[in-house]
Scaffold this active site. Structure first.
Site, PDB file in Angstrom:
ATOM      1  N   ASP A 100       0.793  -1.235   0.000  1.00 57.38           N
ATOM      2  CA  ASP A 100       0.000   0.000   0.000  1.00 57.38           C
ATOM      3  C   ASP A 100       0.822   1.280   0.000  1.00 57.38           C
ATOM      4  O   ASP A 100       0.371   2.315  -0.472  1.00 57.38           O
ATOM      5  CB  ASP A 100      -0.950   0.008   1.220  1.00 57.38           C
ATOM      6  N   HIS A 101       2.050   1.224   0.488  1.00 56.91           N
ATOM      7  CA  HIS A 101       2.806   2.467   0.672  1.00 56.91           C
ATOM      8  C   HIS A 101       3.579   2.920  -0.567  1.00 56.91           C
ATOM      9  O   HIS A 101       4.016   4.056  -0.632  1.00 56.91           O
ATOM     10  CB  HIS A 101       3.806   2.314   1.826  1.00 56.91           C
ATOM     11  N   ASP A 165       3.327  -0.973  11.602  1.00 59.91           N
ATOM     12  CA  ASP A 165       2.892   0.344  11.166  1.00 59.91           C
ATOM     13  C   ASP A 165       2.208   0.993  12.356  1.00 59.91           C
ATOM     14  O   ASP A 165       1.454   0.338  13.082  1.00 59.91           O
ATOM     15  CB  ASP A 165       1.898   0.221  10.002  1.00 59.91           C
ATOM     16  N   ARG A 447      -1.963  12.396  10.176  1.00 52.92           N
ATOM     17  CA  ARG A 447      -0.657  12.946  10.543  1.00 52.92           C
ATOM     18  C   ARG A 447      -0.361  14.134   9.635  1.00 52.92           C
ATOM     19  O   ARG A 447      -0.654  14.077   8.452  1.00 52.92           O
ATOM     20  CB  ARG A 447       0.378  11.840  10.318  1.00 52.92           C
ATOM     21  N   SER A 642       6.047   7.338  13.262  1.00 50.40           N
ATOM     22  CA  SER A 642       5.987   6.052  12.571  1.00 50.40           C
ATOM     23  C   SER A 642       6.673   4.921  13.329  1.00 50.40           C
ATOM     24  O   SER A 642       7.481   5.131  14.220  1.00 50.40           O
ATOM     25  CB  SER A 642       6.649   6.231  11.217  1.00 50.40           C
TER      26      SER A 642
HETATM   27  C1  MIC Z   1       3.098   6.563   8.467  1.00 50.11           C
HETATM   28  O1  MIC Z   1       1.889   6.790   8.518  1.00 50.11           O
HETATM   29  O2  MIC Z   1       3.960   7.353   8.855  1.00 50.11           O
HETATM   30  C2  MIC Z   1       3.536   5.238   7.925  1.00 50.11           C
HETATM   31  C3  MIC Z   1       4.226   5.457   6.657  1.00 50.11           C
HETATM   32  O3  MIC Z   1       2.419   4.422   7.685  1.00 50.11           O
HETATM   33  C4  MIC Z   1       4.463   4.597   8.949  1.00 50.11           C
HETATM   34  C5  MIC Z   1       5.096   3.358   8.520  1.00 50.11           C
HETATM   35  C6  MIC Z   1       6.309   3.538   7.698  1.00 50.11           C
HETATM   36  O4  MIC Z   1       7.063   4.480   7.869  1.00 50.11           O
HETATM   37  O5  MIC Z   1       6.546   2.652   6.884  1.00 50.11           O
HETATM   38  C7  MIC Z   1       3.839   4.318  10.286  1.00 50.11           C
HETATM   39  O6  MIC Z   1       2.943   5.024  10.653  1.00 50.11           O
HETATM   40  O7  MIC Z   1       4.302   3.433  11.018  1.00 50.11           O
HETATM   41 FE1  SF4 Z   2      -0.816   4.732   4.968  1.00 53.23          FE
HETATM   42 FE2  SF4 Z   2       0.243   5.458   7.314  1.00 53.23          FE
HETATM   43 FE3  SF4 Z   2      -1.200   7.163   5.840  1.00 53.23          FE
HETATM   44 FE4  SF4 Z   2      -2.380   5.187   7.017  1.00 53.23          FE
HETATM   45  S1  SF4 Z   2      -1.321   6.860   8.025  1.00 53.23           S
HETATM   46  S2  SF4 Z   2      -2.723   5.858   4.919  1.00 53.23           S
HETATM   47  S3  SF4 Z   2      -0.852   3.554   6.861  1.00 53.23           S
HETATM   48  S4  SF4 Z   2       0.774   6.249   5.310  1.00 53.23           S
END
Ligand code: MIC
Ligand code: SF4
Length: 751
Positions: A100-101, A165, A447, A642
């Site tokens: 997904d990322h 995650d 975030r 994260s």
């Molecule tokens: C995020 O929302 O910051 C992420 C990307 O989902 C991260 C995971 C990652 O850095 O791979 C998370 O929240 O853990």
């Molecule tokens: Fe993806 Fe993290 Fe954003 Fe959720 S918060 S959509 S897991 S990057």
């Protein structure tokens, strides 16, 4: 009550064991002799040794046996590379991997997905073959965001899941304790070691009243974040309860639990109720709902359970909120938002509204958002700001395509992106503003750290409910309050938008859409996993050196970081996501976002051996080449955000010894320990101010012992040396990780 109920429809041999869980609980109850919170009940029913385990909230380390593990593609690579070095032929506990990322948003869902599949082919092939070999369920690119897939398929009331995650807590919407961890923790469980967690405190959030009008479930967590701040949940599970809970949909509860990550909470849980039952039934798991009803008294708090802290929220009085910019805990109710925009000089024009993400892409979210867009269209209006939609899963996409919401969004002027993280994690080829240009965007994400979405530090990113995103997108302005302000229709007549409405669950059931799941094959013997030695995206891991048993003297401070140092500052995502499987390459982003106290700049520090100013990774590499270890000095809540363990692996790889801060975020602290680093905190937080970037330090590692302080001797550039007492949270077993060089080395040694 002793039925065999499968955990999900995909796996034939994994069952829910409520009987065993309630037996474990009976043991713990007879020992503790007090009413238990629901969070405690979930954890204690998963104890490895319910008879012997020490249990003291906030103190003991619990050894737990999670039901499942989940990884997303940006963290799974490193987790699987570590698992491979454990030499096992399959995972010992049910595990899934979700792609997904790594999908960048450019021109819209289908083409973006096709491009991602070709650019990331090597990584996807690696993950898909490793999953096939080690008996892991694999969700292909296009399937959706990990947390949405977990909620739709794998979460169940009373279960314990760990996921690589930080938004794994989303599963709390189905009454599961779903906890974000680093890859090395996931590897422990994949390899059948118990998983360790400091027994959390429990923060109760009591909900009364009822949501209505423009107020959405998201507003609960926006308000809680405002109250508790980004570090207020550290070391605690947030447990929602009270009569208001039954007025929130299951997916709405998931939104609240999801964003609990932003206050540093270990996870958030809601007690099992009829709303969860309905969601289970709608997602082909009625048998789980019935089974849970049989154990309902174990799936909520005991009468009289006590919380370490209690917050009360009356949902009938809760206003819609907008949080931000730059931090998710700066909450402003919509009635005061316009004024706040003026007072703070935030850019008034709304450039882009973005809905979706793991936080807010349920059927209910999409339906409510579409109802507002439809209202605007009926008045001859479209989105004034740019507008994007990221469906959380293929199932959601297919269902809203069938039921018409998707078409409404397109008519409204929206761009529908792939079922993936997209702009939420900086996978966004944004073209409408230049880097450095101040502008505002509003999303239904969770975030909003500086630069997160588009790499532009001048972008003011705000988070809110999907409802407000759509409303403000129509007006194109941050001054618009849909509760009180009128819009002009195509003929110039004024009108007030109708409050959003929408079904919680699709009346016609979910449409599963395209098949995106790859089950592990029956015969896994012939599967091989390839890592090309020449790859710039994947690199086999080399074990770190064990500790030499000595104190470390007179080493430099690589950087004294000032203010917020999140994992996005330590190991940025966006363009760097492509190196998540290659430790040496990704180390070139180490701490490039952290602000150096010496010059208030990012990625510019002094190399003490040459006197030159250079990029952080370059200086660290130079020290490493010269055999000089180093430390980082950090502020409060260092490593917030994260779960990415790259933020711990990189300093270890580039020769770091210790990270000394005022405090740490939980996941990051554990990640550092696992990789053989020393996360240390000032016994007196004020000592942070006594350290200067040019000072040298001794770290008296030989003092490392459970519960004992450890001394840092500071040698100022000019002036007398002085001692600073530091604290740590290492237990006996974790000290072995440091001595052996890492948790993985320790595992290899004892295997
Ligand atoms: C995020 O929302 O910051 C992420 C990307 O989902 C991260 C995971 C990652 O850095 O791979 C998370 O929240 O853990
Ligand atoms: Fe993806 Fe993290 Fe954003 Fe959720 S918060 S959509 S897991 S990057």
């Amino acid at each position: 009550l002793d039925k065999k109920v499968r955990q999900n429809i995909w796996e034939d041999n994994n069952f829910i064991n409520y009987k065993k869980m309630s037996e474990n609980l009976a043991v713990v109850r007879s020992r503790l002799n007090r009413p238990l919170t629901y969070a405690e009940k979930i954890l204690y029913s998963h104890l490895d040794d319910p008879h012997g385990q020490d249990i003291e909230r906030g103190k003991s380390y619990l050894k737990l046996r999670p039901d499942r593990v989940a990884c997303q593609d940006a963290t799974a690579q490193m987790a699987i590379l570590q698992f491979m070095s454990a030499g096992m032929d399959q995972v010992a506990n049910p595990t899934t991997v979700h792609c997904d990322h790594l999908i960048e948003a450019q021109v819209g869902g289908e083409r973006d997905l096709a491009r991602a599949i070709s650019i990331n082919k090597e990584v996807y092939d690696f993950l898909s073959s490793a999953c096939a070999k080690y008996n892991i369920g694999f969700w292909r690119p296009g399937s959706g965001i990990i947390h949405q897939i977990i909620l739709e398929n794998y979460a169940f009331p009373g279960g314990l899941l760990i996921g690589t995650d930080s938004h794994t807590p989303n599963g709390g919407g189905l009454g599961m304790a779903a906890i974000g961890v680093g890859g090395a923790d996931a590897v422990d469980v994949m390899a059948n070691l118990p998983w360790e967690l400091k027994a959390p405190n429990v923060i109760g959030v009591k909900l009364t009243g009822q949501l209505s009008g423009w107020t959405a479930p998201k507003d609960i967590i926006l308000k809680v974040a405002d109250i508790l701040t980004v570090k207020g949940g550290t070391g605690a599970i947030v447990e929602y309860h009270g009569p208001g809970v039954d007025t929130i949909s299951c997916t709405g509860m998931a939104s609240c639990a999801n964003m609990g990550a932003e206050i540093g909470a270990t996870t958030s849980v809601f007690p099992f109720n009829d709303r969860m039952y309905d969601y289970l039934a709608a997602t082909k798991r009625k048998d789980i709902g019935d089974f849970a009803r049989g154990y309902a008294s174990e799936l909520r708090a005991d009468e009289g359970a006590e919380y370490d802290q209690l917050i009360e929220l009356n949902l009938s009085e809760l206003e819609p909120h907008i949080n931000g910019p730059f931090t998710p805990d700066l909450g402003t109710p919509i009635s005061k938002f316009s004024q706040a925009v003026k007072e703070n000089g935030w850019p008034e024009e709304l450039k882009v509204g973005l809905i979706g993400s793991c936080t807010n892409s349920s059927y209910e979210d999409m339906s409510r958002a579409a109802s507002i867009a439809r209202d605007a269209l009926d008045h001859g209006l479209k989105a004034k700001a740019a507008f994007t939609v990221t469906p959380g899963s293929e199932q959601i996409r297919a269902t809203i395509a069938r039921d018409g919401q998707l078409k409404t969004f397109e008519e409204f002027g929206g761009m529908v992106l792939a079922n993936a993280c997209g702009p939420c994690i900086g996978q966004w080829d944004r073209q409408d503003v230049k880097k450095g240009e101040a502008n505002s965007i509003l999303s239904s994400y969770n975030r909003n750290f500086t630069g997160r979405n588009d790499g532009n530090p001048a972008t003011h990113s705000f988070v809110t409910s999907p409802d407000l995103v759509v409303a403000l997108t129509i007006a194109g302005s941050l001054h618009f309050n849909p509760l009180t302000d009128k819009l002009k229709d195509k003929d110039g007549n004024e009108f007030l938008l109708k409050p959003p409405t929408g079904d919680g669950l699709p009346v016609r059931g979910y449409d599963p859409g395209n098949d995106t799941y790859q089950a592990p094959p029956k015969d896994r013997m012939g599967v091989t996993v390839q890592v090309a030695p020449t790859s710039d995206r994947l690199q086999v891991l080399q074990p770190f050196q064990p500790w030499d048993g000595k104190d470390v003297k007179d080493i430099p401070i690589l950087i004294k970081a000032k203010g917020k140092t999140t994992t996005d500052h330590i190991s940025m995502a966006g363009p760097w996501l492509k190196y998540r499987g290659h430790l040496d390459n990704i180390s070139n982003n180490m701490l490039i976002g952290a602000i150096n106290e010496a010059n208030d700049e990012a990625n510019k520090i002094k190399n003490f051996t040459t006197g030159d100013w250079d990029a952080v990774p370059a200086v660290a590499r130079d020290y490493k080449k010269k055999g000089i270890k180093w430390v980082v000095i950090g502020d409060w809540n260092y490593g917030e955000g994260s779960s990415r363990e790259h933020a711990a692996l990189e300093p270890r790889h580039l020769g770091g010894l210790a990270i000394v801060t005022r405090s740490f975020a939980r996941i990051h602290e554990t990640n550092l320990k696992k990789q053989g680093m020393l996360p240390l905190t000032f016994a007196d937080p004020a000592d942070y101010d006594k350290i200067k970037p040019d000072d040298k330090v001794d770290i008296l590692c030989t003092q490392l012992a459970v519960g004992e302080p450890i001394t840092m001797v500071v040698h100022p550039k000019d002036g007398k040396s002085f001692e600073v007492p530091l604290q740590h949270t290492f237990n006996e077993a974790q000290i072995e990780w440091f001595k052996n060089g890492s948790a993985l080395n320790t595992m290899a040694k004892t295997a």
